[in-house]
Design a protein around this motif. Structure first.
Motif, PDB file in Angstrom:
ATOM      1  N   ALA A 182      14.119 -22.951  87.918  1.00 47.05           N
ATOM      2  CA  ALA A 182      13.532 -22.201  89.055  1.00 47.05           C
ATOM      3  C   ALA A 182      12.551 -22.888  89.312  1.00 47.05           C
ATOM      4  CB  ALA A 182      12.945 -20.745  88.168  1.00 47.05           C
ATOM      5  N   ASP A 183      11.819 -23.699  88.746  1.00 52.03           N
ATOM      6  CA  ASP A 183      10.829 -24.594  89.223  1.00 52.03           C
ATOM      7  C   ASP A 183      11.614 -25.710  90.080  1.00 52.03           C
ATOM      8  OD1 ASP A 183       9.092 -23.326  87.731  1.00 52.03           O
ATOM      9  OD2 ASP A 183       9.217 -24.832  85.750  1.00 52.03           O
ATOM     10  N   HIS A 184      12.781 -26.095  89.867  1.00 50.78           N
ATOM     11  CA  HIS A 184      13.518 -27.220  90.597  1.00 50.78           C
ATOM     12  C   HIS A 184      14.104 -26.364  91.690  1.00 50.78           C
ATOM     13  CE1 HIS A 184      14.288 -29.506  86.469  1.00 50.78           C
ATOM     14  NE2 HIS A 184      12.767 -29.701  86.956  1.00 50.78           N
ATOM     15  N   PHE A 185      14.384 -25.281  92.129  1.00 54.80           N
ATOM     16  CA  PHE A 185      15.043 -24.611  92.843  1.00 54.80           C
ATOM     17  C   PHE A 185      14.047 -24.790  94.491  1.00 54.80           C
ATOM     18  CE2 PHE A 185      16.251 -21.030  96.063  1.00 54.80           C
ATOM     19  CZ  PHE A 185      17.496 -20.954  95.534  1.00 54.80           C
ATOM     20  N   ASP A 186      15.061 -25.578  95.477  1.00 53.70           N
ATOM     21  CA  ASP A 186      14.636 -26.100  96.607  1.00 53.70           C
ATOM     22  C   ASP A 186      14.981 -24.886  97.681  1.00 53.70           C
ATOM     23  OD1 ASP A 186      14.335 -27.038  99.091  1.00 53.70           O
ATOM     24  OD2 ASP A 186      15.452 -29.035  98.593  1.00 53.70           O
ATOM     25  N   ARG A 187      13.624 -23.884  97.807  1.00 49.51           N
ATOM     26  CA  ARG A 187      13.899 -23.004  98.770  1.00 49.51           C
ATOM     27  C   ARG A 187      14.352 -23.362 100.203  1.00 49.51           C
ATOM     28  NH1 ARG A 187      10.192 -22.371  94.755  1.00 49.51           N
ATOM     29  NH2 ARG A 187       9.713 -20.073  94.055  1.00 49.51           N
ATOM     30  N   SER A 188      14.012 -24.481 100.567  1.00 47.15           N
ATOM     31  CA  SER A 188      14.480 -24.631 101.885  1.00 47.15           C
ATOM     32  C   SER A 188      16.051 -24.819 102.064  1.00 47.15           C
ATOM     33  CB  SER A 188      13.981 -26.153 102.422  1.00 47.15           C
ATOM     34  OG  SER A 188      14.518 -27.454 101.393  1.00 47.15           O
ATOM     35  N   LEU A 189      16.640 -24.773 100.992  1.00 44.73           N
ATOM     36  CA  LEU A 189      18.066 -24.934 101.064  1.00 44.73           C
ATOM     37  C   LEU A 189      18.684 -23.541 101.346  1.00 44.73           C
ATOM     38  CD1 LEU A 189      18.896 -27.605  98.547  1.00 44.73           C
ATOM     39  CD2 LEU A 189      19.109 -27.845 101.079  1.00 44.73           C
ATOM     40  N   ILE A 190      17.976 -22.500 101.294  1.00 46.06           N
ATOM     41  CA  ILE A 190      18.505 -21.039 101.289  1.00 46.06           C
ATOM     42  C   ILE A 190      19.188 -20.876 102.757  1.00 46.06           C
ATOM     43  CG2 ILE A 190      17.772 -18.605 101.615  1.00 46.06           C
ATOM     44  CD1 ILE A 190      18.067 -19.237  98.717  1.00 46.06           C
ATOM     45  N   GLY A 191      20.306 -20.351 102.744  1.00 46.19           N
ATOM     46  CA  GLY A 191      21.077 -20.229 103.883  1.00 46.19           C
ATOM     47  C   GLY A 191      22.040 -21.099 104.256  1.00 46.19           C
ATOM     48  N   THR A 192      22.006 -22.189 103.414  1.00 44.25           N
ATOM     49  CA  THR A 192      23.143 -23.289 103.444  1.00 44.25           C
ATOM     50  C   THR A 192      23.913 -22.982 102.476  1.00 44.25           C
ATOM     51  OG1 THR A 192      21.877 -24.997 101.961  1.00 44.25           O
ATOM     52  CG2 THR A 192      21.225 -24.716 104.276  1.00 44.25           C
ATOM     53  N   LYS A 193      25.090 -23.908 102.314  1.00 40.06           N
ATOM     54  CA  LYS A 193      25.941 -23.767 101.333  1.00 40.06           C
ATOM     55  C   LYS A 193      25.357 -24.459  99.838  1.00 40.06           C
ATOM     56  CE  LYS A 193      29.457 -21.732 103.342  1.00 40.06           C
ATOM     57  NZ  LYS A 193      30.166 -20.317 102.967  1.00 40.06           N
ATOM     58  N   ALA A 194      24.130 -24.991 100.017  1.00 40.46           N
ATOM     59  CA  ALA A 194      23.713 -25.623  98.998  1.00 40.46           C
ATOM     60  C   ALA A 194      22.728 -24.756  97.716  1.00 40.46           C
ATOM     61  CB  ALA A 194      22.968 -26.876  99.300  1.00 40.46           C
ATOM     62  N   ALA A 195      22.624 -23.502  98.207  1.00 44.85           N
ATOM     63  CA  ALA A 195      21.555 -22.683  97.496  1.00 44.85           C
ATOM     64  C   ALA A 195      22.113 -21.115  97.743  1.00 44.85           C
ATOM     65  CB  ALA A 195      20.290 -22.911  98.015  1.00 44.85           C
ATOM     66  N   ARG A 196      21.840 -20.453  96.669  1.00 44.59           N
ATOM     67  CA  ARG A 196      21.933 -18.965  96.659  1.00 44.59           C
ATOM     68  C   ARG A 196      21.165 -18.341  95.663  1.00 44.59           C
ATOM     69  NH1 ARG A 196      26.418 -15.330  98.207  1.00 44.59           N
ATOM     70  NH2 ARG A 196      25.196 -13.537  98.654  1.00 44.59           N
ATOM     71  N   LEU A 197      20.628 -17.125  96.073  1.00 42.43           N
ATOM     72  CA  LEU A 197      19.729 -16.743  95.108  1.00 42.43           C
ATOM     73  C   LEU A 197      19.973 -15.251  95.166  1.00 42.43           C
ATOM     74  CD1 LEU A 197      17.017 -17.343  93.229  1.00 42.43           C
ATOM     75  CD2 LEU A 197      15.638 -16.689  95.604  1.00 42.43           C
ATOM     76  N   PHE A 198      19.922 -14.619  93.812  1.00 37.45           N
ATOM     77  CA  PHE A 198      20.296 -13.319  93.700  1.00 37.45           C
ATOM     78  C   PHE A 198      19.644 -12.598  92.560  1.00 37.45           C
ATOM     79  CE2 PHE A 198      22.947 -10.257  91.655  1.00 37.45           C
ATOM     80  CZ  PHE A 198      23.172  -9.191  92.672  1.00 37.45           C
ATOM     81  N   HIS A 199      19.384 -11.270  92.733  1.00 36.01           N
ATOM     82  CA  HIS A 199      18.448 -10.735  91.700  1.00 36.01           C
ATOM     83  C   HIS A 199      18.685  -9.211  92.118  1.00 36.01           C
ATOM     84  CE1 HIS A 199      15.920  -9.234  88.744  1.00 36.01           C
ATOM     85  NE2 HIS A 199      15.317  -8.573  89.151  1.00 36.01           N
ATOM     86  N   ALA A 200      19.266  -8.321  90.833  1.00 31.04           N
ATOM     87  CA  ALA A 200      19.474  -6.859  91.131  1.00 31.04           C
ATOM     88  C   ALA A 200      19.322  -6.127  89.893  1.00 31.04           C
ATOM     89  CB  ALA A 200      21.016  -6.683  91.651  1.00 31.04           C
ATOM     90  N   THR A 201      18.625  -4.997  90.159  1.00 32.46           N
ATOM     91  CA  THR A 201      18.637  -4.053  89.037  1.00 32.46           C
ATOM     92  C   THR A 201      19.259  -2.645  89.527  1.00 32.46           C
ATOM     93  OG1 THR A 201      16.641  -3.177  89.862  1.00 32.46           O
ATOM     94  CG2 THR A 201      16.399  -4.975  88.484  1.00 32.46           C
ATOM     95  N   ALA A 202      19.475  -2.077  88.171  1.00 34.32           N
ATOM     96  CA  ALA A 202      20.328  -0.649  88.494  1.00 34.32           C
ATOM     97  C   ALA A 202      20.287   0.018  87.381  1.00 34.32           C
ATOM     98  CB  ALA A 202      21.648  -0.970  88.751  1.00 34.32           C
ATOM     99  N   SER A 203      20.728   1.397  87.446  1.00 38.29           N
ATOM    100  CA  SER A 203      20.683   2.207  86.115  1.00 38.29           C
ATOM    101  C   SER A 203      22.151   2.489  86.104  1.00 38.29           C
ATOM    102  CB  SER A 203      19.907   3.221  86.287  1.00 38.29           C
ATOM    103  OG  SER A 203      20.109   4.352  85.539  1.00 38.29           O
TER     104      SER A 203
END
Length: 259
Positions: A182-203
């Motif tokens: 998480a510390d190494h995650f490069d936010r500038s790559l969001i939107g490219t094929k080099a990064a993807r971020l996902f979090h979801a909660t549900a019941s």
């Protein structure tokens, strides 16, 4: 299909065999060797409660031979065993002697960064480590070589540093890896094929929980197959982290008791 009772009985037999292997052995010595607290170990030995994977895997890592360990995992934790194949199985069976020192390096930076750069068939170079992590990284690289963690090979005019592919069953190491990733995650790559971020909660109900688990298990198996295919080897170091859990265990306990 195995049951919790069968797992508890078999684990008790494993511990008994370990204790009978030498007169100086005790639950206390097994606790120190495995890293499982004495209280947890004694409770498991007395068949109290439901054994969870983390302490069980630590216990068998000390008490069983490599072949027995793998058989145990295949029998009681098939979702872990499904990812143990080929070179990963060989690495898993031979990692134990270096596991503790490797764990210590995995939770430190820049050691963690270097280990991840080096854990692939291409390995990494001194120049790459210095470019990304600076002189502090070079010191860490030399420390990893000194402790025999990294393999060093001369390829043409370059010196390559590699970490043999390893699969750890240690929950603490996996969680530490995720936190540092998480510390190494490069936010500038969001939107490219080099990064993807996902979090979801549900019941969800029990059936859906199991379905999501199966989807993740299938994805993990497919990712491992893709990344280990030599045809896909390249020059881009990649990390992928996947995690699922529940916030409240009480409904799961209730469902199990009703089953």
């Amino acid at each position: 299909m195995t049951t919790t009772g069968e797992l508890s009985d078999n684990l008790r037999n494993v511990i008994d065999r370990y204790l009978n292997g030498h007169r100086s052995r005790s639950l206390a010595t097994l606790s120190r060797a495995s890293g499982v607290s004495y209280t947890t170990l004694r409770r498991l030995y007395q068949r109290e409660g439901n054994p969870t994977a983390e302490p069980v895997l630590k216990i068998i890592d000390v008490a069983l031979s490599n072949e027995e360990k793998l058989d145990f995992i295949k029998r009681y934790y098939p979702e872990i065993a499904v990812n143990l194949s080929g070179i990963q199985t060989e690495a898993y069976l031979n990692v134990a002697p270096r596991q503790e020192i490797l764990k210590a390096f995995y939770v430190r930076d820049p050691h963690n960064y270097i280990l991840n750069l080096a854990q692939n068939d291409k390995g990494t170079t001194r120049e790459t480590v210095q470019r990304i992590t600076g002189e502090r990284g070079i010191e860490a690289l030399d420390e990893l070589v000194e402790h025999g963690i990294l393999e060093v090979e001369r390829v043409g005019n370059e010196t390559i540093y590699r970490l043999p592919s390893m699969l750890s069953s240690d929950c603490d190491m996996a969680l530490a890896q995720m936190k540092l990733s998480a510390d190494h995650f490069d936010r500038s790559l969001i939107g490219t094929k080099a990064a993807r971020l996902f979090h979801a909660t549900a019941s969800v109900d029990q059936r859906t929980l199991e379905r999501i688990h199966d989807v993740l298990s299938g994805a993990i198996k497919e990712i491992i197959e893709i990344k280990d295919d030599p045809r896909n080897s390249g020059d881009i170091p990649l990390f992928v982290d996947m995690m699922m859990n529940i916030y409240d265990r009480s409904p799961l306990k209730r469902d199990r008791s009703d089953a």
